[in-house]
Structure formats: C-alpha cells, structure tokens
Motif scaffolding. Structure first.
Motif, PDB file in Angstrom:
ATOM      1  N   UNK A 171       4.634   4.708 -12.153  1.00 31.14           N
ATOM      2  CA  UNK A 171       3.515   4.252 -11.330  1.00 31.14           C
ATOM      3  C   UNK A 171       2.624   5.464 -11.075  1.00 31.14           C
ATOM      4  N   UNK A 172       1.392   5.213 -10.701  1.00 32.44           N
ATOM      5  CA  UNK A 172       0.427   6.277 -10.419  1.00 32.44           C
ATOM      6  C   UNK A 172       0.345   6.430  -8.910  1.00 32.44           C
ATOM      7  N   UNK A 173       1.038   7.438  -8.366  1.00 32.51           N
ATOM      8  CA  UNK A 173       1.145   7.582  -6.916  1.00 32.51           C
ATOM      9  C   UNK A 173      -0.208   7.836  -6.268  1.00 32.51           C
ATOM     10  N   UNK A 174      -1.030   8.634  -6.896  1.00 31.60           N
ATOM     11  CA  UNK A 174      -2.339   8.941  -6.320  1.00 31.60           C
ATOM     12  C   UNK A 174      -3.201   7.689  -6.273  1.00 31.60           C
ATOM     13  N   UNK A 175      -3.171   6.924  -7.346  1.00 31.06           N
ATOM     14  CA  UNK A 175      -3.928   5.668  -7.381  1.00 31.06           C
ATOM     15  C   UNK A 175      -3.408   4.678  -6.339  1.00 31.06           C
ATOM     16  N   UNK A 176      -2.092   4.749  -6.082  1.00 30.47           N
ATOM     17  CA  UNK A 176      -1.479   3.832  -5.120  1.00 30.47           C
ATOM     18  C   UNK A 176      -1.815   4.176  -3.678  1.00 30.47           C
ATOM     19  N   UNK A 177      -2.367   5.374  -3.441  1.00 31.67           N
ATOM     20  CA  UNK A 177      -2.774   5.730  -2.089  1.00 31.67           C
ATOM     21  C   UNK A 177      -2.029   6.886  -1.463  1.00 31.67           C
ATOM     22  N   UNK A 178      -1.245   7.631  -2.259  1.00 31.50           N
ATOM     23  CA  UNK A 178      -0.563   8.808  -1.733  1.00 31.50           C
ATOM     24  C   UNK A 178      -1.568   9.958  -1.642  1.00 31.50           C
ATOM     25  N   UNK A 179      -1.726  10.586  -0.495  1.00 32.04           N
ATOM     26  CA  UNK A 179      -2.694  11.688  -0.358  1.00 32.04           C
ATOM     27  C   UNK A 179      -2.281  12.902  -1.195  1.00 32.04           C
ATOM     28  N   UNK A 180      -3.271  13.638  -1.625  1.00 29.90           N
ATOM     29  CA  UNK A 180      -3.031  14.858  -2.397  1.00 29.90           C
ATOM     30  C   UNK A 180      -2.571  15.984  -1.484  1.00 29.90           C
TER      31      UNK A 180
END
Length: 334
Positions: A171-180
């Motif tokens: 899964x794409x964590x950044x796309x899913x809404x995990x902050x950088x």
C-alpha cells in the motif's frame, strides 16, 4: 526531542525505543557477529565512491537442480536472518546468494548516498553479473520484497521467478494519509533505540505475541550495531532508507511485473511504516495483510497467493517448517 516525537519517529522505522538492555556490541559493518556461512565481498563503485557489498554464496548440498535463489533481506534484518532458508534451499539443490544491501549489516555504510530501490536493485544486478548469473529466483522479505519487486521491474530478463514474503509496500502509506517525517527526525529517533523495545516490537509484529528463545539472536544482531562505535553512521543510513521506503512506493507498478510471482503472506502481520504518526482512522486501515495480499495477487498478472492465517511478519522465522514446505512447493510449481 520529546517522548511523543521520539515515538513517532521510531515507529515510522518499524522499530520502537525505550529502556537500556545489556547486549552484544558489534562494529558498524556488523563486525563480531557470526554469519552461518562464509561471507564474501563484491567491491564496486557507485555514486562516485568505492563500496563493498557482503554476500553469502552457498552451493547446493543436495543434487543440484540448476536453479539459483537470491534472498533479499528486510530493513530490520540481515542476510544472516535467512539462515534456515539457505539450508533448506541448498538441501533442495539450489545455489543460494544472500547479500547484505549497501547501508545494511556487513556491507558499506556510506555517509553520503542517495538511497533508492532502483539503485539497490542495480547494485544487486551488478553483483549477480559479477558471478555470471543470468537467471535467478528473487526472494524478498519485508523491505526486501519492495526491492525484489523493483528488481523484477528493472531487470526482468534476470528474473526466473519472483517470491514476496510478507513484503511491505503493498500500500502507499503517504497516499493513504500518513504524514511525512524528515530524515533528520528519523535520525533522532534512531539514536534513541533500545534493546528491550526493539524486542517488544518484534514480539508484537513479527511473532504474533509468542516469543521463542531462538528469536533473541536476531534482536541481538539488529541492536548490536547501535551499541557499538558506529552507532551514528548506522542510524543515519537507517534514517535514509526509512525515507526511501516511505517515498518510493512500488504498489502502483505491480501490474507491470512480468515474472511468475509467489506471494507468501502471514495473516497476523500489521506492519505499516508511519502508522503511529497517522490520524487514528488512517492508522486503523493500514497493514491489513489478509486484504493486502489478496489485492496484490489480483494486481500482479501471474501471481499465486499462499496464506498463513496464524503467522505474522516473519513466517520463515516463526514457523520455518510450515513456511519452507510452502516455499518449496511454490518454487516447484514454476
């Protein structure tokens, strides 16, 4: 850095922090830790600097079947963690190559290096070329699964079969809404690593809450470099590679993988880099491996899914007999 910020930074690296614990002390290239087989060196130049890639090259112990298995370790693992898999594959007639990637374990720890899955895949490709290996089965676990997928995409002619063992990056964590989190933040988190919380994290995510004495060796291996004189450089490379896995998703390229692919998924796994710094509704959606495994099998054109519903992130360590029986069966199906 306050406690909350430290927890956030370290959780994003798949390892926790906490109290101190007496452990072995290893050098920055894991000097002092015993590998199960002889370690060889591949010297090469990358990004205008000389580097050395450590690897094990194990000949078949049984009747040779003419196939080569390349084992790619995860972020919190080393080539040595594949110890039981190397033995099983070698006994089954495979030649086994198990490298430590640049920035990890026995290999060089460059201070200035632009880490990318494309670069690590190219380094591995160069290693195999140096050994005159034209075709191999590429087996990747955890972060090594992301690397194995990128290797299959960038060097398809060299891949006979692709095996992904509880890979992260489904899964794409950044796309899913995990902050950088910045590399500097990651680095500060790394400097606060302790043995006991590293063990607690592995207990929860890797072994489904059930600890066995044989797991202690792998915590000792992972933590020993942080207890040694090269702690700062080890922590810096770990922070850089944490940024790599967060910002370079492979999930969107799964439909382009050409190789026959075997997915081996422990259903209790909930690993999701950065989930602890995400809003709660986002965090709850991440790391759902039963669902992720099935979606990945649908996305990769020629994929076969084998599930272990009661196992966690490291099925090859948690239940080696069950795992290796399934692995050999899947390899023979090619």
């Amino acid at each position: 850095m306050n406690k909350a910020a430290t927890l956030t930074a370290w959780a994003s690296l798949l390892l926790p922090i906490s109290s101190t614990y007496a452990t072995s002390v290893y050098g920055p290239e894991l000097e002092g830790f015993a590998y199960p087989y002889a370690v060889e060196r591949f010297a090469f130049s990358s990004q205008q600097q000389p580097l050395s890639m450590a690897y094990m090259d194990v000949s078949p112990k049984g009747e040779a079947n003419g196939r080569i298995a390349v084992l790619l370790h995860g972020k919190n693992f080393c080539a040595a963690t594949w110890e039981s898999s190397i033995e099983v594959l070698s006994n089954a007639g495979y030649r086994v190559i198990a490298p430590d990637q640049i920035g990890f374990c026995r290999s060089s720890k460059p201070r200035g290096y632009q880490f990318s899955f494309g670069q690590l895949a190219d380094n591995t490709h160069a290693l195999l070329n140096s050994l005159d290996i034209d075709k191999a089965t590429i087996i990747g676990h955890s972060m090594g699964g992301m690397l194995a997928a990128r290797f299959a995409l960038n060097h398809p002619d060299q891949v006979e079969q692709l095996v992904l063992v509880n890979p992260i990056g489904l899964e794409d964590w950044q796309q899913a809404g995990v902050p950088y989190a910045t590399i500097d933040q990651m680095y500060q988190g790394q400097l606060n690593i302790s043995y006991q919380d590293m063990k607690n994290y592995q207990l929860k995510f890797y072994y489904n809450g059930e600890w066995k004495p044989e797991y202690d060796r792998w915590v000792d291996m992972a933590y020993g470099m942080y207890a040694g004189p090269g702690k700062e450089l080890v922590a810096w490379n770990q922070a850089q590679t944490a940024d790599m896995l967060f910002t370079q998703p492979v999930v969107h390229d799964f439909p382009n993988i050409q190789a026959p692919t075997l997915l081996l998924i422990g259903g209790k796994d909930r690993t999701a880099p950065g989930a602890n710094r995400a809003p709660e509704p986002v965090a709850k959606r991440l790391g759902q491996y039963p669902e992720l495994g099935r979606k990945t099998a649908e996305a990769i054109p020629n994929a076969t899914l084998l599930e272990f519903p009661e196992l966690g992130h490291s099925p090859q360590v948690e239940a080696p007999e069950v795992f290796h029986e399934a692995l050999l069966r899947g390899l023979q199906a090619l």
